[in-house]
Design a protein around this motif. Structure first.
Motif, mmCIF file in Angstrom:
data_model
loop_
_atom_site.group_PDB
_atom_site.id
_atom_site.type_symbol
_atom_site.label_atom_id
_atom_site.label_comp_id
_atom_site.label_asym_id
_atom_site.label_seq_id
_atom_site.Cartn_x
_atom_site.Cartn_y
_atom_site.Cartn_z
ATOM 1 N N VAL A 1 0.802 -1.304 0.130
ATOM 2 C CA VAL A 1 -0.035 0.122 0.124
ATOM 3 C C VAL A 1 1.056 1.153 -0.134
ATOM 4 O O VAL A 1 1.913 1.311 0.684
ATOM 5 C CB VAL A 1 -0.848 0.172 1.048
ATOM 6 C CG1 VAL A 1 -0.222 0.016 2.444
ATOM 7 C CG2 VAL A 1 -2.011 1.372 0.990
ATOM 8 N N ALA A 2 0.775 2.268 -0.843
ATOM 9 C CA ALA A 2 1.379 3.322 -0.996
ATOM 10 C C ALA A 2 0.498 4.712 -0.605
ATOM 11 O O ALA A 2 -0.581 4.650 -1.147
ATOM 12 C CB ALA A 2 2.068 3.451 -2.420
ATOM 13 N N GLY A 3 0.836 5.535 -0.090
ATOM 14 C CA GLY A 3 0.150 6.781 -0.023
ATOM 15 C C GLY A 3 1.162 8.091 -0.168
ATOM 16 O O GLY A 3 2.236 8.253 -0.199
ATOM 17 N N GLY A 4 0.364 9.138 -0.666
ATOM 18 C CA GLY A 4 0.875 10.422 -0.889
ATOM 19 C C GLY A 4 -0.096 11.354 -0.921
ATOM 20 O O GLY A 4 -1.464 11.330 -0.560
ATOM 21 N N THR A 5 0.111 12.797 -1.440
ATOM 22 C CA THR A 5 -0.682 13.931 -1.398
ATOM 23 C C THR A 5 -0.306 14.700 -3.001
ATOM 24 O O THR A 5 0.692 14.673 -3.340
ATOM 25 C CB THR A 5 -0.051 15.016 -0.484
ATOM 26 O OG1 THR A 5 -0.373 14.215 0.710
ATOM 27 C CG2 THR A 5 -1.100 15.972 -0.394
ATOM 28 N N PRO B 1 -5.156 29.113 -5.956
ATOM 29 C CA PRO B 1 -5.003 28.112 -4.978
ATOM 30 C C PRO B 1 -4.933 26.907 -5.343
ATOM 31 O O PRO B 1 -5.554 26.252 -6.357
ATOM 32 C CB PRO B 1 -6.053 28.433 -3.800
ATOM 33 C CG PRO B 1 -6.970 29.555 -4.225
ATOM 34 C CD PRO B 1 -6.582 29.742 -5.943
ATOM 35 N N SER B 2 -4.229 25.915 -4.409
ATOM 36 C CA SER B 2 -4.327 24.510 -4.471
ATOM 37 C C SER B 2 -4.961 23.720 -3.372
ATOM 38 O O SER B 2 -5.162 24.162 -2.260
ATOM 39 C CB SER B 2 -2.747 23.920 -4.652
ATOM 40 O OG SER B 2 -2.145 24.661 -5.807
ATOM 41 N N ASP B 3 -5.641 22.676 -3.745
ATOM 42 C CA ASP B 3 -5.980 21.545 -2.699
ATOM 43 C C ASP B 3 -5.130 20.588 -2.580
ATOM 44 O O ASP B 3 -4.561 20.128 -3.720
ATOM 45 C CB ASP B 3 -7.445 21.195 -3.405
ATOM 46 C CG ASP B 3 -8.537 22.307 -3.083
ATOM 47 O OD1 ASP B 3 -8.674 23.003 -1.964
ATOM 48 O OD2 ASP B 3 -9.073 22.616 -4.243
ATOM 49 N N PHE B 4 -5.038 19.920 -1.295
ATOM 50 C CA PHE B 4 -4.180 18.991 -1.264
ATOM 51 C C PHE B 4 -4.797 17.506 -1.070
ATOM 52 O O PHE B 4 -5.565 17.685 0.249
ATOM 53 C CB PHE B 4 -2.993 19.336 -0.317
ATOM 54 C CG PHE B 4 -2.379 20.421 -0.392
ATOM 55 C CD1 PHE B 4 -1.094 20.352 -1.239
ATOM 56 C CD2 PHE B 4 -2.476 21.902 -0.191
ATOM 57 C CE1 PHE B 4 -0.325 21.291 -1.703
ATOM 58 C CE2 PHE B 4 -2.023 22.916 -0.616
ATOM 59 C CZ PHE B 4 -0.840 22.687 -1.483
ATOM 60 N N VAL B 5 -4.785 16.706 -1.606
ATOM 61 C CA VAL B 5 -5.715 15.449 -1.800
ATOM 62 C C VAL B 5 -4.623 14.252 -1.478
ATOM 63 O O VAL B 5 -3.913 14.067 -2.107
ATOM 64 C CB VAL B 5 -6.467 15.416 -3.009
ATOM 65 C CG1 VAL B 5 -7.339 14.136 -2.940
ATOM 66 C CG2 VAL B 5 -7.255 16.571 -3.346
ATOM 67 N N ASP B 6 -5.414 13.596 -0.463
ATOM 68 C CA ASP B 6 -4.515 12.445 -0.011
ATOM 69 C C ASP B 6 -4.890 11.419 -1.017
ATOM 70 O O ASP B 6 -5.767 10.922 -1.513
ATOM 71 C CB ASP B 6 -4.896 11.981 1.388
ATOM 72 C CG ASP B 6 -4.300 12.826 2.467
ATOM 73 O OD1 ASP B 6 -3.228 13.324 2.246
ATOM 74 O OD2 ASP B 6 -4.871 12.914 3.712
ATOM 75 N N ILE B 7 -3.990 10.413 -1.558
ATOM 76 C CA ILE B 7 -4.286 9.439 -2.383
ATOM 77 C C ILE B 7 -3.509 8.135 -1.812
ATOM 78 O O ILE B 7 -2.640 8.039 -1.126
ATOM 79 C CB ILE B 7 -3.894 9.658 -3.679
ATOM 80 C CG1 ILE B 7 -2.265 9.760 -3.746
ATOM 81 C CG2 ILE B 7 -4.286 10.841 -4.454
ATOM 82 C CD1 ILE B 7 -1.506 10.015 -5.236
ATOM 83 N N TRP C 1 -10.714 12.382 4.375
ATOM 84 C CA TRP C 1 -11.199 12.054 2.911
ATOM 85 C C TRP C 1 -9.943 11.812 2.089
ATOM 86 O O TRP C 1 -8.870 12.351 2.237
ATOM 87 C CB TRP C 1 -11.838 13.334 1.948
ATOM 88 C CG TRP C 1 -13.237 13.530 2.870
ATOM 89 C CD1 TRP C 1 -13.359 14.332 3.864
ATOM 90 C CD2 TRP C 1 -14.523 12.900 2.392
ATOM 91 N NE1 TRP C 1 -14.801 14.365 4.018
ATOM 92 C CE2 TRP C 1 -15.429 13.414 3.329
ATOM 93 C CE3 TRP C 1 -14.834 12.070 1.601
ATOM 94 C CZ2 TRP C 1 -16.780 13.118 3.193
ATOM 95 C CZ3 TRP C 1 -16.170 11.724 1.167
ATOM 96 C CH2 TRP C 1 -17.202 12.210 2.118
ATOM 97 N N GLU C 2 -9.794 10.767 1.324
ATOM 98 C CA GLU C 2 -8.715 10.160 0.460
ATOM 99 C C GLU C 2 -9.502 9.715 -0.891
ATOM 100 O O GLU C 2 -10.552 9.204 -0.885
ATOM 101 C CB GLU C 2 -7.923 9.369 1.223
ATOM 102 C CG GLU C 2 -8.416 8.078 1.693
ATOM 103 C CD GLU C 2 -7.829 7.422 2.823
ATOM 104 O OE1 GLU C 2 -6.720 7.932 3.366
ATOM 105 O OE2 GLU C 2 -8.220 6.154 3.260
ATOM 106 N N VAL C 3 -8.445 9.555 -1.850
ATOM 107 C CA VAL C 3 -9.036 8.911 -3.235
ATOM 108 C C VAL C 3 -8.250 7.548 -3.054
ATOM 109 O O VAL C 3 -6.997 7.490 -2.941
ATOM 110 C CB VAL C 3 -8.317 9.771 -4.304
ATOM 111 C CG1 VAL C 3 -8.472 8.914 -5.602
ATOM 112 C CG2 VAL C 3 -9.141 10.891 -4.234
ATOM 113 N N GLN C 4 -9.026 6.654 -3.175
ATOM 114 C CA GLN C 4 -8.729 5.134 -3.220
ATOM 115 C C GLN C 4 -8.296 5.092 -4.834
ATOM 116 O O GLN C 4 -9.155 4.997 -5.698
ATOM 117 C CB GLN C 4 -9.617 4.043 -3.079
ATOM 118 C CG GLN C 4 -9.924 4.359 -1.440
ATOM 119 C CD GLN C 4 -8.628 3.881 -0.602
ATOM 120 O OE1 GLN C 4 -7.969 3.026 -0.910
ATOM 121 N NE2 GLN C 4 -8.295 4.605 0.559
ATOM 122 N N ALA C 5 -6.913 5.049 -5.305
ATOM 123 C CA ALA C 5 -6.768 5.072 -6.567
ATOM 124 C C ALA C 5 -6.746 3.668 -7.354
ATOM 125 O O ALA C 5 -6.495 2.633 -6.968
ATOM 126 C CB ALA C 5 -5.049 5.732 -6.729
#
Length: 129
Positions: free
Chosen positions: A26-30, A45-51, A93-97
């Motif tokens: 499992v790998a994670g990042g932003t 502006p930027s949004d920072f989304v966890d993946i 909240w996170e994106v399950q890629a």
């Protein structure tokens, strides 16, 4: 019900690869995703989304994707409830890629922190579409 999200942005750091107790990678990042509308200061502006990436996708992405890379992540948006150290209920909240693809060249200055993404250019001319 439909839950599909597609984001284009730059990785704020190298992905962090770990393994679950059952040895599943499992790998994670932003991902820093620039907004299309300017703020009062004329900046985007930027949004920072966890993946989060799982299995072979996690291993592949950990090998080939690095801090500053422009990429497209496709997957589903999930929320996760948890409790902080003070007992307050929180939600993340996170994106399950389901996929990750390159979509441009590397950033020139390789930002060192999230605040460095605030002044990303409006037009990223190296994007192929």
């Amino acid at each position: 019900m439909l839950n599909k999200i597609i984001l284009q942005g730059r990785l704020t750091g190298d992905l962090e690869l770990r393994h679950t107790q059952s040895n599943t990678p499992v790998a994670g990042g932003t991902l820093a995703v620039q907004r299309s509308r300017k703020d009062a200061d004329g900046q985007h502006p930027s949004d920072f989304v966890d993946i989060v990436l799982w299995g072979k996708l996690a291993e592949h992405a950990n090998t080939w994707f690095h801090k500053g890379d422009m990429c497209i992540v496709s997957g589903r948006l999930e929320s996760r409830g948890w409790q902080d150290k003070n007992g307050n209920k929180r939600r993340s909240w996170e994106v399950q890629a389901e996929s990750i693809d390159f979509c441009g060249g590397k950033s020139e200055g390789k930002p060192k922190q999230e605040s460095d993404f605030a002044d990303m250019p409006e037009d990223d001319s190296d994007v192929p579409f």
